[in-house]
Design a protein around this motif. Structure first.
Motif, PDB file in Angstrom:
ATOM      1  N   ILE A  62       0.814  -1.223   0.000  1.00 42.71           N
ATOM      2  CA  ILE A  62       0.000   0.000   0.000  1.00 42.71           C
ATOM      3  C   ILE A  62       0.845   1.270   0.000  1.00 42.71           C
ATOM      4  CG2 ILE A  62      -1.854  -1.207   1.201  1.00 42.71           C
ATOM      5  CD1 ILE A  62      -1.140   0.440   3.691  1.00 42.71           C
ATOM      6  N   ALA A  63       2.178   1.104   0.097  1.00 39.98           N
ATOM      7  CA  ALA A  63       3.056   2.274   0.091  1.00 39.98           C
ATOM      8  C   ALA A  63       2.862   3.074  -1.187  1.00 39.98           C
ATOM      9  CB  ALA A  63       4.509   1.828   0.217  1.00 39.98           C
ATOM     10  N   PHE A  64       2.851   4.398  -1.051  1.00 40.49           N
ATOM     11  CA  PHE A  64       2.673   5.352  -2.145  1.00 40.49           C
ATOM     12  C   PHE A  64       1.245   5.347  -2.702  1.00 40.49           C
ATOM     13  CE2 PHE A  64       7.155   4.027  -2.224  1.00 40.49           C
ATOM     14  CZ  PHE A  64       7.765   5.251  -2.023  1.00 40.49           C
ATOM     15  N   LYS A  65       0.378   4.530  -2.119  1.00 43.75           N
ATOM     16  CA  LYS A  65      -1.038   4.547  -2.501  1.00 43.75           C
ATOM     17  C   LYS A  65      -1.888   5.134  -1.366  1.00 43.75           C
ATOM     18  CE  LYS A  65      -0.630   0.296  -5.297  1.00 43.75           C
ATOM     19  NZ  LYS A  65       0.716  -0.157  -4.865  1.00 43.75           N
ATOM     20  N   TYR A  66      -1.592   4.683  -0.143  1.00 44.06           N
ATOM     21  CA  TYR A  66      -2.309   5.164   1.039  1.00 44.06           C
ATOM     22  C   TYR A  66      -1.280   5.449   2.133  1.00 44.06           C
ATOM     23  CZ  TYR A  66      -6.091   2.743  -1.404  1.00 44.06           C
ATOM     24  OH  TYR A  66      -6.973   2.302  -2.351  1.00 44.06           O
ATOM     25  N   PRO A  67      -1.582   6.390   3.026  1.00 47.38           N
ATOM     26  CA  PRO A  67      -0.670   6.638   4.155  1.00 47.38           C
ATOM     27  C   PRO A  67      -0.541   5.389   5.028  1.00 47.38           C
ATOM     28  CG  PRO A  67      -2.260   8.431   3.917  1.00 47.38           C
ATOM     29  CD  PRO A  67      -2.732   7.327   3.017  1.00 47.38           C
ATOM     30  N   LEU A  68       0.632   5.206   5.609  1.00 48.86           N
ATOM     31  CA  LEU A  68       0.876   4.056   6.471  1.00 48.86           C
ATOM     32  C   LEU A  68       0.519   4.326   7.932  1.00 48.86           C
ATOM     33  CD1 LEU A  68       4.345   2.781   5.135  1.00 48.86           C
ATOM     34  CD2 LEU A  68       2.058   2.002   4.503  1.00 48.86           C
ATOM     35  N   ASP A  69      -0.187   5.430   8.182  1.00 52.86           N
ATOM     36  CA  ASP A  69      -0.494   5.842   9.552  1.00 52.86           C
ATOM     37  C   ASP A  69      -1.149   4.725  10.358  1.00 52.86           C
ATOM     38  OD1 ASP A  69       0.130   8.102   8.082  1.00 52.86           O
ATOM     39  OD2 ASP A  69      -1.484   9.328   8.886  1.00 52.86           O
TER      40      ASP A  69
ATOM     41  N   LYS B  13      12.635   7.800   8.306  1.00 59.85           N
ATOM     42  CA  LYS B  13      13.250   7.737   6.977  1.00 59.85           C
ATOM     43  C   LYS B  13      12.229   7.547   5.863  1.00 59.85           C
ATOM     44  CE  LYS B  13      14.403   2.802   6.520  1.00 59.85           C
ATOM     45  NZ  LYS B  13      15.505   1.825   6.329  1.00 59.85           N
ATOM     46  N   ASN B  14      10.970   7.318   6.237  1.00 61.40           N
ATOM     47  CA  ASN B  14       9.913   7.129   5.238  1.00 61.40           C
ATOM     48  C   ASN B  14       8.765   8.122   5.448  1.00 61.40           C
ATOM     49  OD1 ASN B  14      11.084   4.729   3.962  1.00 61.40           O
ATOM     50  ND2 ASN B  14      10.598   3.682   5.872  1.00 61.40           N
ATOM     51  N   GLN B  15       9.102   9.353   5.803  1.00 64.60           N
ATOM     52  CA  GLN B  15       8.076  10.332   6.162  1.00 64.60           C
ATOM     53  C   GLN B  15       7.098  10.609   5.030  1.00 64.60           C
ATOM     54  OE1 GLN B  15       9.306  13.811   8.503  1.00 64.60           O
ATOM     55  NE2 GLN B  15      11.310  12.863   8.803  1.00 64.60           N
ATOM     56  N   LYS B  16       7.551  10.456   3.790  1.00 62.61           N
ATOM     57  CA  LYS B  16       6.672  10.721   2.656  1.00 62.61           C
ATOM     58  C   LYS B  16       5.548   9.693   2.549  1.00 62.61           C
ATOM     59  CE  LYS B  16      10.041   8.400  -0.324  1.00 62.61           C
ATOM     60  NZ  LYS B  16      10.996   8.583  -1.443  1.00 62.61           N
ATOM     61  N   LEU B  17       5.658   8.601   3.290  1.00 61.94           N
ATOM     62  CA  LEU B  17       4.621   7.563   3.263  1.00 61.94           C
ATOM     63  C   LEU B  17       3.565   7.773   4.344  1.00 61.94           C
ATOM     64  CD1 LEU B  17       6.826   4.385   2.664  1.00 61.94           C
ATOM     65  CD2 LEU B  17       5.731   5.873   0.976  1.00 61.94           C
ATOM     66  N   TYR B  18       3.697   8.878   5.095  1.00 57.73           N
ATOM     67  CA  TYR B  18       2.765   9.172   6.191  1.00 57.73           C
ATOM     68  C   TYR B  18       2.144  10.553   5.994  1.00 57.73           C
ATOM     69  CZ  TYR B  18       4.927   5.240   8.640  1.00 57.73           C
ATOM     70  OH  TYR B  18       5.370   3.988   8.984  1.00 57.73           O
ATOM     71  N   SER B  19       1.035  10.765   6.667  1.00 61.27           N
ATOM     72  CA  SER B  19       0.424  12.094   6.637  1.00 61.27           C
ATOM     73  C   SER B  19       1.248  13.044   7.492  1.00 61.27           C
ATOM     74  CB  SER B  19      -1.009  12.037   7.173  1.00 61.27           C
ATOM     75  OG  SER B  19      -1.008  11.759   8.562  1.00 61.27           O
ATOM     76  N   ARG B  20       1.221  14.321   7.161  1.00 61.85           N
ATOM     77  CA  ARG B  20       1.968  15.310   7.939  1.00 61.85           C
ATOM     78  C   ARG B  20       1.477  15.360   9.376  1.00 61.85           C
ATOM     79  NH1 ARG B  20       2.475  20.556   3.845  1.00 61.85           N
ATOM     80  NH2 ARG B  20       3.724  19.498   2.210  1.00 61.85           N
ATOM     81  N   ARG B  21       0.188  15.222   9.544  1.00 64.11           N
ATOM     82  CA  ARG B  21      -0.379  15.259  10.892  1.00 64.11           C
ATOM     83  C   ARG B  21       0.160  14.108  11.736  1.00 64.11           C
ATOM     84  NH1 ARG B  21      -6.897  15.021  12.363  1.00 64.11           N
ATOM     85  NH2 ARG B  21      -6.630  15.021  14.634  1.00 64.11           N
TER      86      ARG B  21
END
Length: 422
Positions: free
Chosen positions: A311-318, A364-372
């Protein structure tokens, strides 16, 4: 009651832990203590001082000789850094020293050098990680912390087998052929190896046989066959990209991770109770999930399908990462009965280590998560997320492969822990 282990039991444990996973919440974890920005900066400055002192000490050291004074000084630097950040009462180094980890590490490094003088130092460190996991299992199973033939052999199998199977430059067909020969060695068929790597794998299997005769320890070899079967299934993850639920990726992941540490347990004790086997399997599952989270971008790039890379780069991993935090709580805290202070201490060390590894993976994978999510979870990290990458780069620039050899040699000198072990 001892568990009569076979692959059916592995499948059963996989299903049990899958039920726990699906029942695990995905809301934000119940972290206890926030770490304000000032304290994060302080921790970072302490780490930077540690790096500079370590680099200075390495430059002072003679290239071909490690003296006892250097070794003691090196340990002192590390212990000071640890106590300054986590506090002396939470120190792990003294605990592990008292339990004999230094003696085991020394023995392992020496034996690894004799077994394969050409082995890369990074592979040695990778193998040591599993040695320490097996040492922790020895404590949890009331066994003496020791470097047994099986502890050495199973830990060395990681760089020889796992790295080969994970190598994206090797054809899947070649990996399958290797696995077929590996299986025959595990069932006792003395077929020939086809290359030097396979020679080493076969020799390590024979070391295990020397400690656990097949006719008396069937469970040990059933466990080894189980992790081997899980490895074969995991090759499915490498063949092509797949959508969530298109293939049983999560089932394969749980079986592989659980069977790996469950085998650690059998190779430590020879036999396990149902309760012991249950815990070992869960321990392996969450270690595998953490490993997959750490490698999510690389797995996605190489087409290796895991719970996270799908699901990486499709949905946030939050929410998936939240679920991992809660899952570790459930397995390690809620479902683990401990009967000694040492086991409680060790559980806390494992728990905190897992949290740190997940924080580092998020950083190291912050782009895979929401900023919040990044903003919220960073408040519970010992370091700012932006510093993890800088810290890793600085250490890589400061430490060469030769430096790692020096540190490894320095840390395994007997005088280091003479006071604690006497």
């Amino acid at each position: 009651m001892n568990l009569d282990f076979n692959n059916k039991e592995s499948v059963s444990l996989t299903n049990e832990y899958l039920e726990i996973w699906w029942d695990t919440r995905a809301c934000f974890p119940d972290f206890k203590n926030r770490i304000n920005l000032i304290n994060q900066y302080r921790n970072e400055r302490k780490l930077e001082r540690f790096r500079k002192e370590l680099t200075k000490k390495l430059k002072e050291m003679d290239t071909n000789q490690v003296d006892n004074g250097w070794s003691t000084s090196l340990l002192s630097i590390i212990k000071t850094m640890e106590s300054n950040i986590v506090g002396y009462e939470n120190s792990c180094i003294d605990f592990f020293a008292q339990k004999g980890y230094s003696r085991v590490t020394e023995g392992f490094v020496n034996e690894a050098n004799e077994f394969d003088p050409q082995m890369d130092i990074y592979d040695v460190f990778q193998a040591i990680r599993n040695v320490w996991i097996m040492n922790s299992i020895q404590i949890l199973l009331n066994q003496e912390v020791a470097l047994t033939p099986s502890v050495f052999a199973y830990s060395m199998l990681y760089p020889y087998s796992d790295n080969y199977l994970d190598n994206a430059n090797i054809q899947v067909e070649d990996k399958i052929a290797f696995n077929n020969r590996f299986r025959k060695w595990l069932v006792g068929e003395p077929i020939g190896a086809t290359n030097q790597n396979e020679d080493k794998v076969y020799e390590l299997v024979k070391k295990i046989e020397g400690q656990f005769p097949r006719d008396k320890y069937k469970q040990v070899f059933d466990a080894l066959l189980s992790i081997h079967t899980a490895q074969e299934k995991s090759l499915i993850q490498q063949r092509q990209a797949s959508l969530p639920n298109e293939k049983n990726i999560i089932g394969i992941t749980f079986e592989k991770g659980g069977a790996s540490v469950l085998t650690d347990g059998y190779l430590v004790k020879g036999h396990l109770s149902e309760q012991e086997a249950y815990f070992m399997f869960g321990y392996g599952v969450f270690l595998q999930l953490i490993d997959d989270l750490q490698d999510v971008v690389e797995d996605h790039r190489n087409g290796h399908m895991t719970l996270f890379s799908q699901i990486a780069f499709k949905y946030p991993l939050d929410r998936l990462t939240n679920k991992l935090f809660w899952f570790i709580d459930e397995v390690l805290i809620n479902r683990t009965a401990l009967d000694s202070a040492d086991k409680l201490k060790l559980r806390n060390v494992i728990y905190e280590s897992c949290r740190i590894m997940i924080f580092e993976a998020i950083s190291k994978n912050q782009k895979l998560y929401s900023r919040r999510y990044i903003k919220e979870v960073e408040q519970y990290s010992m370091l700012r997320f932006g510093y993890y990458k800088k810290m890793k780069k600085k250490f890589q620039n400061s430490l060469s492969s030769k430096d790692l050899h020096r540190i490894c040699n320095g840390l395994v000198q007997r005088p280091l822990f003479r006071r604690e072990e006497s």
